[in-house]
Design a protein around this motif. Sequence first.
Motif, mmCIF file in Angstrom:
data_model
loop_
_atom_site.group_PDB
_atom_site.id
_atom_site.type_symbol
_atom_site.label_atom_id
_atom_site.label_comp_id
_atom_site.label_asym_id
_atom_site.label_seq_id
_atom_site.Cartn_x
_atom_site.Cartn_y
_atom_site.Cartn_z
ATOM 1 N N ASP A 103 -103.406 17.812 105.058
ATOM 2 C CA ASP A 103 -104.020 17.622 106.367
ATOM 3 C C ASP A 103 -103.226 18.284 107.491
ATOM 4 O OD1 ASP A 103 -101.947 15.753 106.279
ATOM 5 O OD2 ASP A 103 -103.121 14.137 107.170
ATOM 6 N N VAL A 104 -101.899 18.081 107.516
ATOM 7 C CA VAL A 104 -101.074 18.619 108.591
ATOM 8 C C VAL A 104 -99.869 19.347 107.999
ATOM 9 C CG1 VAL A 104 -99.678 18.046 110.632
ATOM 10 C CG2 VAL A 104 -101.746 16.726 110.135
ATOM 11 N N LEU A 105 -99.654 20.573 108.447
ATOM 12 C CA LEU A 105 -98.435 21.305 108.097
ATOM 13 C C LEU A 105 -97.459 21.101 109.245
ATOM 14 C CD1 LEU A 105 -96.758 23.241 106.389
ATOM 15 C CD2 LEU A 105 -97.969 25.137 107.485
ATOM 16 N N TYR A 106 -96.344 20.465 108.938
ATOM 17 C CA TYR A 106 -95.366 20.114 109.967
ATOM 18 C C TYR A 106 -94.078 20.884 109.698
ATOM 19 C CZ TYR A 106 -92.518 16.915 112.877
ATOM 20 O OH TYR A 106 -91.671 16.363 113.804
ATOM 21 N N THR A 107 -93.161 20.322 108.931
ATOM 22 C CA THR A 107 -91.870 20.995 108.687
ATOM 23 C C THR A 107 -91.929 21.989 107.532
ATOM 24 O OG1 THR A 107 -91.118 19.285 107.153
ATOM 25 C CG2 THR A 107 -90.591 18.974 109.504
ATOM 26 N N GLY A 108 -92.901 21.824 106.630
ATOM 27 C CA GLY A 108 -92.983 22.673 105.448
ATOM 28 C C GLY A 108 -92.321 22.057 104.231
ATOM 29 N N ARG A 109 -91.656 20.933 104.410
ATOM 30 C CA ARG A 109 -90.927 20.305 103.303
ATOM 31 C C ARG A 109 -91.861 19.751 102.227
ATOM 32 N NH1 ARG A 109 -85.655 20.300 104.207
ATOM 33 N NH2 ARG A 109 -84.916 20.581 106.321
ATOM 34 N N SER A 110 -93.016 19.230 102.616
ATOM 35 C CA SER A 110 -93.978 18.728 101.620
ATOM 36 C C SER A 110 -94.497 19.866 100.751
ATOM 37 C CB SER A 110 -95.153 18.032 102.307
ATOM 38 O OG SER A 110 -94.731 16.854 102.931
ATOM 39 N N ILE A 111 -94.743 21.005 101.353
ATOM 40 C CA ILE A 111 -95.239 22.153 100.592
ATOM 41 C C ILE A 111 -94.155 22.673 99.664
ATOM 42 C CG2 ILE A 111 -96.253 24.457 100.744
ATOM 43 C CD1 ILE A 111 -97.962 21.985 101.820
ATOM 44 N N ASN A 112 -92.927 22.667 100.123
ATOM 45 C CA ASN A 112 -91.810 23.056 99.259
ATOM 46 C C ASN A 112 -91.740 22.138 98.041
ATOM 47 O OD1 ASN A 112 -89.407 24.641 98.700
ATOM 48 N ND2 ASN A 112 -88.259 22.784 99.206
ATOM 49 N N HIS A 140 -89.317 23.767 109.441
ATOM 50 C CA HIS A 140 -87.931 23.823 108.983
ATOM 51 C C HIS A 140 -87.764 24.873 107.896
ATOM 52 C CE1 HIS A 140 -87.184 19.336 110.200
ATOM 53 N NE2 HIS A 140 -87.531 20.090 111.208
ATOM 54 N N LEU A 141 -88.856 25.236 107.247
ATOM 55 C CA LEU A 141 -88.851 26.209 106.155
ATOM 56 C C LEU A 141 -89.855 27.316 106.471
ATOM 57 C CD1 LEU A 141 -88.886 23.643 103.207
ATOM 58 C CD2 LEU A 141 -86.928 24.942 104.024
ATOM 59 N N PRO A 142 -89.643 28.515 105.939
ATOM 60 C CA PRO A 142 -90.551 29.633 106.245
ATOM 61 C C PRO A 142 -91.849 29.559 105.449
ATOM 62 C CG PRO A 142 -88.825 30.366 104.769
ATOM 63 C CD PRO A 142 -88.505 28.931 105.111
ATOM 64 N N ILE A 143 -92.662 28.568 105.758
ATOM 65 C CA ILE A 143 -93.935 28.341 105.057
ATOM 66 C C ILE A 143 -95.053 28.424 106.091
ATOM 67 C CG2 ILE A 143 -95.316 26.587 103.873
ATOM 68 C CD1 ILE A 143 -92.695 25.715 102.489
ATOM 69 N N GLN A 144 -96.074 29.224 105.787
ATOM 70 C CA GLN A 144 -97.211 29.405 106.685
ATOM 71 C C GLN A 144 -98.509 29.200 105.905
ATOM 72 O OE1 GLN A 144 -96.713 29.823 109.932
ATOM 73 N NE2 GLN A 144 -94.514 29.846 109.540
ATOM 74 N N PRO A 145 -99.537 28.678 106.548
ATOM 75 C CA PRO A 145 -100.816 28.477 105.846
ATOM 76 C C PRO A 145 -101.597 29.786 105.706
ATOM 77 C CG PRO A 145 -101.013 27.749 108.112
ATOM 78 C CD PRO A 145 -99.564 28.139 107.907
ATOM 79 N N ASP A 146 -102.335 29.883 104.613
ATOM 80 C CA ASP A 146 -103.266 30.993 104.426
ATOM 81 C C ASP A 146 -104.592 30.689 105.115
ATOM 82 O OD1 ASP A 146 -101.796 32.750 102.385
ATOM 83 O OD2 ASP A 146 -101.631 30.731 101.541
#
Length: 178
Positions: A103-112, A140-146
Amino acid sequence: MSQKTLLTSKEVDIILHRLACQLIENHLDFSQTVLIGIQPRGVFLANRLKAILVTEYKVPEVKLGFLDITFFRDDFRRGETLEANKTQIDFLVEGKKVIFIDDVLYTGRSINAALQAIQSFGRPSEVELLVLIDRRFSRHLPIQPDYRGRQVDAINNEKVVVKWEATHGEDLVELITK
């Protein structure tokens, strides 16, 4: 504490249809693509997207799974007791295009954590990320949504809350300031 509506129910509906169309453009028949909702909050978005793809856009078969990332989080052993959710992936991920949904991309840690957790189910050929809300100044991490529904410039004392019809009676996204 104050709250501001970022997305109304109608706006959420429009965004969900746009995201579904973008997925169709990039993945056509979904024969080599799987959707993975990240537990707990990505599940609601993933279910809604699958329903739109199947019922409204007549995509014949959309594989949907749910991934619990609790034990892969980097804050797992840092004081707060985390409650695990259920992983439900009843198909092969090996060689497939995986679309993580949250739902929400915040720090990127969940995606990591999700990237680490999915390895237990095989090696995807590709991984993409779809989010309803992208909090772009909080990474916090270099993660971006597609795929992103809406980009929000929220600062650290603000929280984005997504409410779904299934749990709250209406679709709504709010920005809450403490």
